[in-house]
Design a protein around this motif. Sequence first.
Motif, PDB file in Angstrom:
ATOM      1  N   LYS A  68     -26.431 -42.389 -19.001  1.00 48.64           N
ATOM      2  CA  LYS A  68     -25.926 -41.907 -17.733  1.00 48.64           C
ATOM      3  C   LYS A  68     -25.607 -42.958 -16.588  1.00 48.64           C
ATOM      4  N   ARG A  69     -26.535 -43.967 -16.497  1.00 49.06           N
ATOM      5  CA  ARG A  69     -26.139 -44.923 -15.265  1.00 49.06           C
ATOM      6  C   ARG A  69     -24.846 -45.698 -15.580  1.00 49.06           C
ATOM      7  N   ARG A  70     -24.922 -46.272 -16.983  1.00 52.52           N
ATOM      8  CA  ARG A  70     -23.595 -46.919 -17.476  1.00 52.52           C
ATOM      9  C   ARG A  70     -22.423 -46.137 -17.363  1.00 52.52           C
ATOM     10  N   GLY A  71     -22.495 -44.905 -17.526  1.00 61.81           N
ATOM     11  CA  GLY A  71     -21.357 -43.924 -17.291  1.00 61.81           C
ATOM     12  C   GLY A  71     -20.799 -44.007 -15.844  1.00 61.81           C
ATOM     13  N   LYS A  72     -21.906 -43.973 -14.956  1.00 58.56           N
ATOM     14  CA  LYS A  72     -21.387 -43.823 -13.391  1.00 58.56           C
ATOM     15  C   LYS A  72     -20.827 -45.065 -13.152  1.00 58.56           C
ATOM     16  N   VAL A  73     -21.195 -46.142 -13.656  1.00 58.23           N
ATOM     17  CA  VAL A  73     -20.329 -47.688 -13.457  1.00 58.23           C
ATOM     18  C   VAL A  73     -19.073 -47.537 -13.878  1.00 58.23           C
ATOM     19  N   LYS A  74     -18.970 -47.043 -15.142  1.00 62.19           N
ATOM     20  CA  LYS A  74     -17.656 -46.767 -15.837  1.00 62.19           C
ATOM     21  C   LYS A  74     -16.696 -45.887 -14.964  1.00 62.19           C
ATOM     22  N   VAL A  75     -17.081 -44.802 -14.439  1.00 61.01           N
ATOM     23  CA  VAL A  75     -16.529 -43.814 -13.506  1.00 61.01           C
ATOM     24  C   VAL A  75     -16.185 -44.645 -12.396  1.00 61.01           C
ATOM     25  N   ALA A  76     -17.086 -45.365 -11.921  1.00 59.84           N
ATOM     26  CA  ALA A  76     -16.645 -46.157 -10.195  1.00 59.84           C
ATOM     27  C   ALA A  76     -15.449 -47.081 -10.600  1.00 59.84           C
ATOM     28  N   GLU A  77     -15.664 -48.006 -11.759  1.00 59.16           N
ATOM     29  CA  GLU A  77     -14.655 -48.934 -12.400  1.00 59.16           C
ATOM     30  C   GLU A  77     -12.998 -48.166 -12.461  1.00 59.16           C
ATOM     31  N   SER A  78     -13.312 -47.132 -13.083  1.00 60.89           N
ATOM     32  CA  SER A  78     -11.954 -46.276 -13.289  1.00 60.89           C
ATOM     33  C   SER A  78     -11.504 -45.880 -11.912  1.00 60.89           C
ATOM     34  N   ASN A  79     -12.388 -45.441 -10.968  1.00 62.91           N
ATOM     35  CA  ASN A  79     -11.735 -44.973  -9.650  1.00 62.91           C
ATOM     36  C   ASN A  79     -11.256 -45.901  -9.065  1.00 62.91           C
ATOM     37  N   ARG A  80     -11.677 -47.161  -9.199  1.00 61.43           N
ATOM     38  CA  ARG A  80     -11.422 -48.447  -8.697  1.00 61.43           C
ATOM     39  C   ARG A  80      -9.954 -48.709  -9.095  1.00 61.43           C
ATOM     40  N   GLU A  81      -9.492 -48.549 -10.327  1.00 56.60           N
ATOM     41  CA  GLU A  81      -8.384 -48.842 -11.137  1.00 56.60           C
ATOM     42  C   GLU A  81      -7.271 -47.826 -10.666  1.00 56.60           C
ATOM     43  N   VAL A  82      -7.531 -46.667 -10.373  1.00 58.05           N
ATOM     44  CA  VAL A  82      -6.833 -45.630  -9.928  1.00 58.05           C
ATOM     45  C   VAL A  82      -6.297 -45.922  -8.500  1.00 58.05           C
ATOM     46  N   THR A  83      -7.308 -46.364  -7.666  1.00 57.40           N
ATOM     47  CA  THR A  83      -6.968 -46.513  -6.437  1.00 57.40           C
ATOM     48  C   THR A  83      -6.151 -47.856  -6.310  1.00 57.40           C
ATOM     49  N   MET A  84      -6.223 -49.090  -7.075  1.00 58.31           N
ATOM     50  CA  MET A  84      -5.566 -50.009  -6.992  1.00 58.31           C
ATOM     51  C   MET A  84      -4.059 -49.799  -7.486  1.00 58.31           C
ATOM     52  N   SER A  85      -4.019 -48.866  -8.328  1.00 59.13           N
ATOM     53  CA  SER A  85      -2.446 -48.385  -8.867  1.00 59.13           C
ATOM     54  C   SER A  85      -1.903 -47.696  -7.736  1.00 59.13           C
ATOM     55  N   ARG A  86      -2.543 -46.672  -7.119  1.00 59.40           N
ATOM     56  CA  ARG A  86      -1.942 -45.905  -5.866  1.00 59.40           C
ATOM     57  C   ARG A  86      -1.478 -47.070  -4.740  1.00 59.40           C
ATOM     58  N   LEU A  87      -2.508 -47.728  -4.432  1.00 58.73           N
ATOM     59  CA  LEU A  87      -1.974 -48.700  -3.352  1.00 58.73           C
ATOM     60  C   LEU A  87      -0.733 -49.671  -3.566  1.00 58.73           C
ATOM     61  N   ARG A  88      -0.900 -50.021  -5.113  1.00 58.51           N
ATOM     62  CA  ARG A  88       0.421 -50.793  -5.367  1.00 58.51           C
ATOM     63  C   ARG A  88       1.704 -50.038  -5.267  1.00 58.51           C
ATOM     64  N   GLN A  89       1.616 -48.580  -5.520  1.00 60.72           N
ATOM     65  CA  GLN A  89       2.784 -47.654  -5.374  1.00 60.72           C
ATOM     66  C   GLN A  89       3.103 -47.326  -3.911  1.00 60.72           C
ATOM     67  N   GLU A  90       2.135 -47.357  -3.008  1.00 64.90           N
ATOM     68  CA  GLU A  90       2.232 -46.991  -1.759  1.00 64.90           C
ATOM     69  C   GLU A  90       2.798 -48.271  -1.059  1.00 64.90           C
ATOM     70  N   ARG A  91       2.649 -49.321  -1.442  1.00 66.24           N
ATOM     71  CA  ARG A  91       3.028 -50.572  -0.759  1.00 66.24           C
ATOM     72  C   ARG A  91       4.497 -50.704  -1.179  1.00 66.24           C
ATOM     73  N   MET A  92       4.810 -50.578  -2.392  1.00 68.08           N
ATOM     74  CA  MET A  92       6.277 -50.398  -2.953  1.00 68.08           C
ATOM     75  C   MET A  92       7.047 -49.442  -2.116  1.00 68.08           C
ATOM     76  N   ASN A  93       6.535 -48.213  -1.833  1.00 72.45           N
ATOM     77  CA  ASN A  93       7.178 -47.099  -1.182  1.00 72.45           C
ATOM     78  C   ASN A  93       7.324 -47.489   0.385  1.00 72.45           C
ATOM     79  N   PHE A  94       6.237 -48.317   0.876  1.00 75.33           N
ATOM     80  CA  PHE A  94       6.270 -48.642   2.370  1.00 75.33           C
ATOM     81  C   PHE A  94       7.486 -49.866   2.509  1.00 75.33           C
TER      82      PHE A  94
END
Length: 540
Positions: A413-439
């Motif tokens: 369970k706790r290892r899964g929460k860490v993976k979820v947080a890491e996946s959310n971080r990757e999603v955030t980074m991808s969105r930020l890269r796209q937002e910067r390109m759009n900007f």
Amino acid sequence: MFGGKRQRNISEIVQCVRYRTPMENHKCLIHNHLVLWHIYCTIIYDINTKQMKRIAYILVLAVITLSASAHKREITLDEAVRIARVQSVDAAVALNELKKAYWEYRTFRADLLPEMNLEAVIPSYNKNYSAYQKEDGQYMFLRNNYMGMNGTVSIDQNIWFTGGKLSLTTSLDYLKQFDGNRSERFMSVPVAITLTQPVFGVNHTRWNRKIEPLRYEEAKAAFLSATEQVTMNTINYFFNLLLAKERVEIARQNLTNAEKLYDVAKAKRKMGQISENDVLQLELNVLEARSAMTDNESDMKNCMFALRSFLGIDSTVTLDPVLPELMPEVILIYEDVLGKALANNSFARNIRRRQLEADYQVAEAKGKRREINLFAQVGLTGTAQNFKGTYNPLKDNQVVEVGIRIPLLDWGKRRGKVKVAESNREVTMSRLRQERMNFEQDIFMLVEHFNNQQQQLHLADKADIIAQKRYKTNVETFMIGKISTLDLNDSQVRKDEARQKHISELFSYWHYYYQVRSLTLWDFINNTGIDADFEQLIKG
């Protein structure tokens, strides 16, 4: 005798009209009425036959001036922007958002400072039964009848680099029995030092030291951008009214021209120099001009109401927008604009804050996989039947605790929460890269539009002048019967379109410029950054 003081009073009214601001409107009207009353009283004593014409002239001038002061007012674009930044609802919302961010930041800063607390129970009275276990293991109920009081004063300090808390405390407890021997006891802890420290958990204070200053800087930049957005909204309302006013003036002039041409055509028809069809067409033009005049006047009233409402100006004031002058030509370079936008705009701080928050979520999830907390306390304590005895003699008071909470089996369970947080971080980074390109793309397109708009404005200005000359020439040519009404109508339509396009292009020019200012927080005319006295704004 007549022209000295009274002429100065009239001058006061005129000055009040010229330099009146919205906040001074009511005060100015009262002032003008007092001046008129003074003029009236003076006239009562000055009336004679030779002065009647001059008196009438002064009265008419004063009444006309007062009427203009109360109902009509010229307004420039710069003045409208200044009023909007102070009085508009949008400006008030932006300021309150800034104040909210400021107090959130102040709260965070306060968490880093020592905090003094008082905890007390005065008193606590109990008269009841409670369970008691005897030496042989049996339980019995004993009756209690006592009163207790206690108080603790502590100074707490968060340790940002370890995430723990250090406390300096002093306390006093009092207990009095009302049954049995009716004894009373005191217990004191004159001084105690307490350390609470998580060993492997996430250091919330340290992460907040990274995130919260960025959040406040982002809020300040967002306030400046919101202020520029208020300016852009003002430009929209101002030019809507200016264009509506221009349409009314065009419609009024077209109606005047149509009526004159129709009168000429009727005279020429009587002489047989024009056909009945052309006369009917010109009569139709008069009707259409009157209809257009009515529609445009209604549209101008709507636009004026919108601007007054946005600026917070009284509904009895008639605004007369003044066509703004062109600002000095400015050529923008994309790399320069992008650099200033990334350095000053809240977007850059927003990206960095969201990156840190994503990392923080991962660190928090990892810290929760195991929990080890250290609690240590050292100090002195004493107890006695009287208050003075609790402080002499004193004995050591030491407590050391280590709490451990480690999951032995949690099915991942706790290892899964860490993976979820890491996946959310990757999603955030991808969105930020796209937002910067759009900007960056938006900045590029905006710079291109602005640089191109200067040329478009010059072309529209030239086309407006040519269309006006063409229409004037065609009117003269029509008067001598060289062109038909179709050619005359076409030149009129082109003339009206050219004039409106000139104002529309001027609007786009100002709108693009302030949009660039909003994104870069840079004044390209004066080549200075856009800033504000935030402390003064918040205190004000």
